[in-house]
Design an enzyme around this catalytic site. Structure first.
Site, PDB file in Angstrom:
ATOM      1  N   LYS A  87      46.495   9.591 -19.485  1.00 33.64           N
ATOM      2  CA  LYS A  87      46.199   8.875 -18.242  1.00 33.64           C
ATOM      3  C   LYS A  87      46.456   9.820 -17.070  1.00 33.64           C
ATOM      4  CE  LYS A  87      46.951   4.106 -16.795  1.00 33.64           C
ATOM      5  NZ  LYS A  87      47.907   2.988 -16.879  1.00 33.64           N
TER       6      LYS A  87
HETATM    7  O1  G3P Z   1      47.484  -1.424 -15.298  1.00 34.33           O
HETATM    8  C1  G3P Z   1      48.009  -1.171 -14.030  1.00 34.33           C
HETATM    9  C2  G3P Z   1      49.104  -2.113 -13.781  1.00 34.33           C
HETATM   10  O2  G3P Z   1      50.244  -1.797 -14.525  1.00 34.33           O
HETATM   11  C3  G3P Z   1      49.410  -2.341 -12.367  1.00 34.33           C
HETATM   12  O3  G3P Z   1      49.646  -3.675 -12.297  1.00 34.33           O
HETATM   13  O4  G3P Z   1      50.463  -5.729 -11.327  1.00 34.33           O
HETATM   14  O5  G3P Z   1      51.597  -3.550 -10.796  1.00 34.33           O
HETATM   15  O6  G3P Z   1      49.356  -4.064  -9.856  1.00 34.33           O
HETATM   16  P1  G3P Z   1      50.311  -4.283 -10.998  1.00 34.33           P
END
Ligand code: G3P
Length: 221
Positions: A87
């Site tokens: 990634k």
């Molecule tokens: O896949 C990306 C994710 O981990 C981010 O999620 O909820 O922190 O925006 P969030």
């Protein structure tokens, strides 16, 4: 649509795997830190454990931001298991690194995608996946799903094989909308995936079926 789980929590990964619907895992440095996984050896060993639980792709993120360092880190991560996808953040050196990894046969997931232009650059560099963060766009009053639609259209127009991996998925409607728009993959926490199970009519219907069965099984007096 492939279902990935967005976590570094081994119990959650096992539970999703046991349900029989899991196609892969995405992690990021924040999710690893949330599980208290620190230090290179622990991080590498944690990725190996994840790969032992799941048969599909496991995204492991580099934490450097220069081309040379990303290459060094990504090559080490890719060595861990054939299912590791490196990634890489959407920055200029990241695009260059994706191109390098692609030529070496190392698969990549370009993360922190917030615009169609970024997705196009990653696809041109040969990324295996692009990860548009739908929830974080919604957070700033921008339609995350509109970005998924835009990227799916662009990739279809030109036949890019890069898969659209909807990330930052926060609730079950995000998952449904991703499926309607033709996202190739969505990644979400276990709680969001399990929320798809719920419907009050399922609960009341099942309760009635079981009660009727119970009544029928008891001989009338
Ligand atoms: O896949 C990306 C994710 O981990 C981010 O999620 O909820 O922190 O925006 P969030």
């Amino acid at each position: 649509m492939k279902f990935f789980i967005d976590t570094a929590n081994l119990a959650d990964i096992r539970e999703a795997q046991d349900m029989g619907i899991l196609d892969g895992v995405t992690t990021n440095p924040s999710l690893m830190a949330k599980e208290g996984i620190t230090g290179k050896d622990n991080i590498m060993s944690h990725y190996k454990q994840i790969c032992e639980i799941v048969e599909g792709d496991v995204s492991a993120e580099v934490i450097s931001t220069t081309f040379d360092e990303m290459i060094r880190e990504g090559e080490e991560l890719a060595e861990l298991n054939e299912n590791i996808v490196v990634k890489v953040p959407m920055i200029k050196d990241g695009v260059k690194a994706i191109k390098y990894f692609t030529e070496k046969g190392i698969r990549t997931n370009c993360t922190l995608i917030f615009s169609a232009g970024q997705a196009l650059l990653a696809a041109k560099a040969g990324a295996t996946y692009v990860s548009p963060f739908v929830g974080r766009l919604d957070d700033i009053s921008t339609d995350g799903m509109a970005l998924i639609e835009q990227i799916v259209t662009i990739f279809t127009n030109y036949g890019y094989t890069t898969e659209v991996l909807a990330a930052s998925v926060r609730h079950p409607m995000h998952i449904i909308q991703c499926a309607e728009l033709g996202a190739d993959v969505m990644t979400a926490p276990l709680s969001v995936i399990k929320a798809l199970l719920n419907h009050p009519l399922t609960d009341s219907g099942l309760a009635k079926f079981l009660a009727d069965h119970q009544k029928a099984g008891v001989p009338a007096k």
